[in-house]
Design a protein around this motif. Structure first.
Motif, PDB file in Angstrom:
ATOM      1  N   SER A  74      -7.780 -84.291 -90.318  1.00 42.59           N
ATOM      2  CA  SER A  74      -8.426 -85.908 -90.537  1.00 42.59           C
ATOM      3  C   SER A  74      -9.211 -86.253 -89.069  1.00 42.59           C
ATOM      4  CB  SER A  74      -7.051 -87.021 -90.252  1.00 42.59           C
ATOM      5  OG  SER A  74      -6.298 -86.695 -89.168  1.00 42.59           O
ATOM      6  N   ASP A  75      -8.761 -85.259 -88.059  1.00 47.56           N
ATOM      7  CA  ASP A  75      -9.676 -85.463 -87.049  1.00 47.56           C
ATOM      8  C   ASP A  75     -11.466 -85.177 -87.177  1.00 47.56           C
ATOM      9  OD1 ASP A  75      -7.178 -84.378 -84.604  1.00 47.56           O
ATOM     10  OD2 ASP A  75      -7.730 -86.171 -85.345  1.00 47.56           O
ATOM     11  N   LYS A  76     -11.373 -84.069 -88.236  1.00 52.40           N
ATOM     12  CA  LYS A  76     -12.777 -83.623 -88.542  1.00 52.40           C
ATOM     13  C   LYS A  76     -13.246 -84.382 -89.694  1.00 52.40           C
ATOM     14  CE  LYS A  76     -12.949 -80.262 -85.382  1.00 52.40           C
ATOM     15  NZ  LYS A  76     -13.877 -80.458 -84.401  1.00 52.40           N
ATOM     16  N   LEU A  77     -12.610 -84.952 -90.336  1.00 52.63           N
ATOM     17  CA  LEU A  77     -12.938 -85.694 -91.481  1.00 52.63           C
ATOM     18  C   LEU A  77     -13.316 -87.223 -91.393  1.00 52.63           C
ATOM     19  CD1 LEU A  77     -10.900 -83.890 -94.287  1.00 52.63           C
ATOM     20  CD2 LEU A  77     -13.483 -83.459 -93.557  1.00 52.63           C
ATOM     21  N   LYS A  78     -13.204 -87.697 -90.329  1.00 55.57           N
ATOM     22  CA  LYS A  78     -13.153 -89.102 -90.058  1.00 55.57           C
ATOM     23  C   LYS A  78     -14.503 -89.947 -90.336  1.00 55.57           C
ATOM     24  CE  LYS A  78     -11.619 -89.280 -85.548  1.00 55.57           C
ATOM     25  NZ  LYS A  78     -11.175 -89.811 -84.066  1.00 55.57           N
ATOM     26  N   LYS A  79     -15.517 -88.934 -90.471  1.00 60.14           N
ATOM     27  CA  LYS A  79     -16.859 -89.575 -90.574  1.00 60.14           C
ATOM     28  C   LYS A  79     -17.119 -89.022 -92.150  1.00 60.14           C
ATOM     29  CE  LYS A  79     -18.326 -89.475 -85.755  1.00 60.14           C
ATOM     30  NZ  LYS A  79     -19.279 -88.854 -84.634  1.00 60.14           N
ATOM     31  N   LEU A  80     -16.350 -88.524 -92.730  1.00 52.76           N
ATOM     32  CA  LEU A  80     -16.568 -88.165 -94.174  1.00 52.76           C
ATOM     33  C   LEU A  80     -17.164 -89.207 -95.020  1.00 52.76           C
ATOM     34  CD1 LEU A  80     -16.798 -85.105 -96.028  1.00 52.76           C
ATOM     35  CD2 LEU A  80     -14.506 -86.043 -96.832  1.00 52.76           C
ATOM     36  N   GLU A  81     -18.188 -89.248 -95.596  1.00 53.41           N
ATOM     37  CA  GLU A  81     -18.500 -90.459 -96.508  1.00 53.41           C
ATOM     38  C   GLU A  81     -18.619 -90.093 -97.956  1.00 53.41           C
ATOM     39  OE1 GLU A  81     -22.408 -91.660 -95.421  1.00 53.41           O
ATOM     40  OE2 GLU A  81     -21.855 -92.244 -93.221  1.00 53.41           O
ATOM     41  N   THR A  82     -18.864 -88.849 -98.365  1.00 54.62           N
ATOM     42  CA  THR A  82     -18.748 -88.303 -99.718  1.00 54.62           C
ATOM     43  C   THR A  82     -17.640 -87.271-100.125  1.00 54.62           C
ATOM     44  OG1 THR A  82     -21.215 -88.902-100.108  1.00 54.62           O
ATOM     45  CG2 THR A  82     -20.028 -87.556-101.587  1.00 54.62           C
ATOM     46  N   LEU A  83     -16.606 -87.428-100.727  1.00 59.03           N
ATOM     47  CA  LEU A  83     -15.856 -86.652-101.345  1.00 59.03           C
ATOM     48  C   LEU A  83     -15.868 -86.097-102.694  1.00 59.03           C
ATOM     49  CD1 LEU A  83     -13.477 -84.634-100.627  1.00 59.03           C
ATOM     50  CD2 LEU A  83     -11.845 -86.490-100.675  1.00 59.03           C
ATOM     51  N   SER A  84     -16.245 -85.020-103.154  1.00 63.84           N
ATOM     52  CA  SER A  84     -16.404 -84.960-104.721  1.00 63.84           C
ATOM     53  C   SER A  84     -15.511 -83.649-105.170  1.00 63.84           C
ATOM     54  CB  SER A  84     -17.846 -84.409-104.943  1.00 63.84           C
ATOM     55  OG  SER A  84     -17.956 -84.096-106.489  1.00 63.84           O
ATOM     56  N   LEU A  85     -14.608 -84.021-106.002  1.00 67.54           N
ATOM     57  CA  LEU A  85     -13.555 -83.088-106.458  1.00 67.54           C
ATOM     58  C   LEU A  85     -13.588 -83.097-107.910  1.00 67.54           C
ATOM     59  CD1 LEU A  85     -10.595 -84.250-103.955  1.00 67.54           C
ATOM     60  CD2 LEU A  85     -11.960 -82.028-103.770  1.00 67.54           C
ATOM     61  N   ASN A  86     -14.749 -83.234-108.692  1.00 67.98           N
ATOM     62  CA  ASN A  86     -14.716 -83.398-109.933  1.00 67.98           C
ATOM     63  C   ASN A  86     -14.629 -81.920-110.746  1.00 67.98           C
ATOM     64  OD1 ASN A  86     -17.546 -82.793-108.883  1.00 67.98           O
ATOM     65  ND2 ASN A  86     -17.971 -82.596-111.022  1.00 67.98           N
ATOM     66  N   GLY A  87     -13.944 -82.017-111.883  1.00 70.47           N
ATOM     67  CA  GLY A  87     -13.690 -80.708-112.698  1.00 70.47           C
ATOM     68  C   GLY A  87     -12.741 -79.800-111.988  1.00 70.47           C
ATOM     69  N   ASN A  88     -11.776 -80.571-111.579  1.00 70.39           N
ATOM     70  CA  ASN A  88     -10.345 -79.470-111.001  1.00 70.39           C
ATOM     71  C   ASN A  88      -9.506 -79.710-111.970  1.00 70.39           C
ATOM     72  OD1 ASN A  88     -11.370 -77.808-108.393  1.00 70.39           O
ATOM     73  ND2 ASN A  88     -12.098 -79.910-108.088  1.00 70.39           N
ATOM     74  N   ARG A  89      -8.102 -79.427-111.436  1.00 70.71           N
ATOM     75  CA  ARG A  89      -6.987 -79.739-112.094  1.00 70.71           C
ATOM     76  C   ARG A  89      -6.106 -80.674-111.586  1.00 70.71           C
ATOM     77  NH1 ARG A  89      -5.450 -73.929-114.462  1.00 70.71           N
ATOM     78  NH2 ARG A  89      -7.240 -73.223-115.425  1.00 70.71           N
ATOM     79  N   ILE A  90      -6.591 -81.595-110.533  1.00 70.92           N
ATOM     80  CA  ILE A  90      -5.844 -82.506-109.722  1.00 70.92           C
ATOM     81  C   ILE A  90      -5.064 -83.535-110.404  1.00 70.92           C
ATOM     82  CG2 ILE A  90      -5.913 -84.297-108.198  1.00 70.92           C
ATOM     83  CD1 ILE A  90      -8.563 -82.781-107.026  1.00 70.92           C
ATOM     84  N   GLN A  91      -3.778 -83.660-110.138  1.00 73.86           N
ATOM     85  CA  GLN A  91      -2.891 -84.658-110.776  1.00 73.86           C
ATOM     86  C   GLN A  91      -2.500 -85.908-110.105  1.00 73.86           C
ATOM     87  OE1 GLN A  91       0.456 -82.130-112.412  1.00 73.86           O
ATOM     88  NE2 GLN A  91      -0.498 -80.863-113.564  1.00 73.86           N
ATOM     89  N   GLN A  92      -2.446 -85.480-108.658  1.00 70.51           N
ATOM     90  CA  GLN A  92      -2.001 -86.494-107.870  1.00 70.51           C
ATOM     91  C   GLN A  92      -2.788 -86.565-106.591  1.00 70.51           C
ATOM     92  OE1 GLN A  92       2.227 -86.381-107.496  1.00 70.51           O
ATOM     93  NE2 GLN A  92       2.399 -88.034-108.773  1.00 70.51           N
ATOM     94  N   LEU A  93      -3.091 -87.651-105.906  1.00 71.23           N
ATOM     95  CA  LEU A  93      -3.882 -87.446-104.436  1.00 71.23           C
ATOM     96  C   LEU A  93      -3.062 -87.627-103.378  1.00 71.23           C
ATOM     97  CD1 LEU A  93      -6.688 -90.116-105.602  1.00 71.23           C
ATOM     98  CD2 LEU A  93      -6.661 -87.751-106.131  1.00 71.23           C
TER      99      LEU A  93
END
Length: 232
Positions: A74-93
């Motif tokens: 989280s320390d490194k991702l605090k400024k993250l503006e775009t997160l793309s995880l399309n086309g995986n097998r994610i069931q829960q966040l």
């Protein structure tokens, strides 16, 4: 951690498809895991000191579960503006997703999500939430907490749509194409009380022109027309 111990873990993972290495002070994602991209299904690297995920994480084609609790991401991702995880097998966040306070675009299309994600209301900067091509059946009342301008729910299995969606404070575009909605499942408040100016429902269990029969349709068309004029 010694190379021999890591080698032992890798050999076990080769057979089981599971790699678990918690509380070992790792500062980065083990590069050696890239040898197992073909068969690794579960990775648990909790309670380490990992700060960033490598670009190669996308090469783990069989990966179903990635657990990184109690690291330093989280320390490194605090400024993250775009997160793309399309086309995986994610069931829960993961609950930690709500810590990405600067996130503006969250793309989760083409996964295996069956329940509308909760806890996204903390993402106050979120503009676009793309949950298209999943397995969602119900849009619950918690949707009202979302700050998104656009929500894409095309190609799910949605048959229940909470009227609370009309209370989303910034929602302008709601896409629900190719779902399982009946005309009676459409809350009239979306048409009459919300800020939605593009309500896309083609490919459901009713003809789109029947929206005209619902109370509030005229108000919706006023918003639709005013928005269209801005872009012509």
């Amino acid at each position: 951690m010694g190379n021999s111990a890591l080698k032992s873990h890798l050999e076990t993972s080769q057979k089981t498809g599971v790699f678990q290495l918690t509380g070992k002070g790792l500062q980065e994602f083990p590069e050696e895991l890239q040898r197992l991209t073909a068969n690794l299904r579960t990775v648990d690297l909790s309670s380490n000191k990992i700060e960033v995920l490598p670009p190669a994480i996308g090469n783990f084609l069989q990966l179903k579960s990635l657990t990184l609790n109690s690291n330093r991401l989280s320390d490194k991702l605090k400024k993250l503006e775009t997160l793309s995880l399309n086309g995986n097998r994610i069931q829960q966040l993961p609950p930690t997703l709500g810590q990405l306070k600067a996130l503006r675009t969250l793309n989760l299309s083409g996964n295996q999500i069956s329940e509308f994600p909760s806890r996204l209301g903390t993402l106050r900067q979120l503009d676009l939430l793309d949950l298209s091509r999943n397995k969602i059946q119900n849009v619950p009342a918690e949707v009202s907490e979302l700050q998104a301008i656009e929500i894409n729910l095309n190609q799910n299995q949605i048959s229940v749509l909470s009227a609370e969606v009309s209370r989303c404070p910034r929602l302008k575009v709601l896409r629900l194409e190719e779902n399982c909605l009946e005309l009676s499942s459409i809350p009239q408040s979306i048409l009459s009380e919300s800020q939605v100016s593009l309500f896309s429902v083609e490919g459901n269990l009713f003809e789109v022109k029947r929206l005209r029969d619902l109370d509030g349709y005229d108000k919706y068309m006023e918003r639709f027309t005013a928005t269209k004029k801005k872009f012509t």
